[in-house]
Design an enzyme around this catalytic site. Structure first.
Site, PDB file in Angstrom:
ATOM      1  N   HIS A 160       0.841  -1.203   0.000  1.00 20.80           N
ATOM      2  CA  HIS A 160       0.000   0.000   0.000  1.00 20.80           C
ATOM      3  C   HIS A 160       0.879   1.257   0.000  1.00 20.80           C
ATOM      4  O   HIS A 160       0.613   2.209  -0.734  1.00 20.80           O
ATOM      5  CB  HIS A 160      -0.885   0.047   1.257  1.00 20.80           C
ATOM      6  N   ARG A 168      -1.934  -6.369  -8.388  1.00 23.76           N
ATOM      7  CA  ARG A 168      -0.821  -7.296  -8.186  1.00 23.76           C
ATOM      8  C   ARG A 168      -0.785  -8.399  -9.235  1.00 23.76           C
ATOM      9  O   ARG A 168       0.257  -8.956  -9.520  1.00 23.76           O
ATOM     10  CB  ARG A 168      -0.957  -7.976  -6.811  1.00 23.76           C
ATOM     11  N   SER A 215      -3.370  -8.834   2.427  1.00 23.26           N
ATOM     12  CA  SER A 215      -3.853  -8.793   3.807  1.00 23.26           C
ATOM     13  C   SER A 215      -4.181 -10.206   4.302  1.00 23.26           C
ATOM     14  O   SER A 215      -3.893 -10.560   5.445  1.00 23.26           O
ATOM     15  CB  SER A 215      -5.106  -7.942   3.914  1.00 23.26           C
TER      16      SER A 215
END
Ligand code: ADP
Length: 163
Positions: free
Chosen positions: A17, A92, A130
């Site tokens: 991030h 990604r 995450s």
């Protein structure tokens, strides 16, 4: 003056991030990081904890044109309220791209004046998600290469409260 908004859960904030944030700050005149408040998801960290952690990181990076806020509602409505014309997101993988592409179409239908800009991740942040961090945390794995030390500390404290 191009104002951009970078929305997400940031639960927890990762180096991936932060990479998108610093590259976004270099591309746009101002960047609002918007932490989505989602009452249906069980969070690891609260939106307020995430906000404080992100502010600390951004101050450390010297990014004065970046603001951090929490928001519950449609992100296009937030963009309208601050007069931002760009929605920034990171990708990604091709799976991320499919998801982000569909999201951009949806947001375009909600407000055609807002453009979505997708930034491909840098290879070293490719595996940062995450969900992986949550799993590693549960199993006692080392997450120090994935999140800044202050974030790791907050996550370990949180895990300690739950043990
Ligand atoms: P959301 O729940 O909205 O997907 P996330 O916090 O998971 O929120 O992600 C926010 C944005 O940051 C998304 O666009 C996501 O693709 C991007 N992102 C997350 N991790 C990385 C990474 N390692 N590299 C690049 N972009 C990333």
């Amino acid at each position: 003056m191009v104002k951009a908004v970078f929305p997400g859960s940031f639960d927890p904030p990762t180096y991936g991030h932060l990479n998108i944030i610093s590259r976004g700050a270099a591309l746009f005149d101002s960047l609002d990081i918007v932490i989505a408040v989602n009452s249906r998801k069980t969070p690891l960290l609260t939106p307020e904890e995430i906000k404080l952690l992100l502010i600390e990181q951004i101050n450390g990076m010297g990014l004065e044109q970046v603001r951090v806020t929490t928001y519950e509602g449609l992100i296009v409505d937030y963009c309208r309220s601050v007069d931002a014309g760009v929605l920034l997101r990171g990708v990604r993988s091709s799976a991320d791209f499919n998801y982000e592409f569909e999201l951009s179409i949806l947001n375009k239908q909600l407000n055609e004046e807002i453009e979505t800009v997708l930034l491909p991740t840098e290879p070293k942040y490719f595996v940062l998600r995450s969900s992986t961090i949550k799993e590693l945390l549960n199993l006692g794995g080392d997450i120090s290469a994935m999140v800044p030390p202050a974030v790791e500390k907050a996550l370990l404290k949180r895990r300690g409260r739950e043990d």
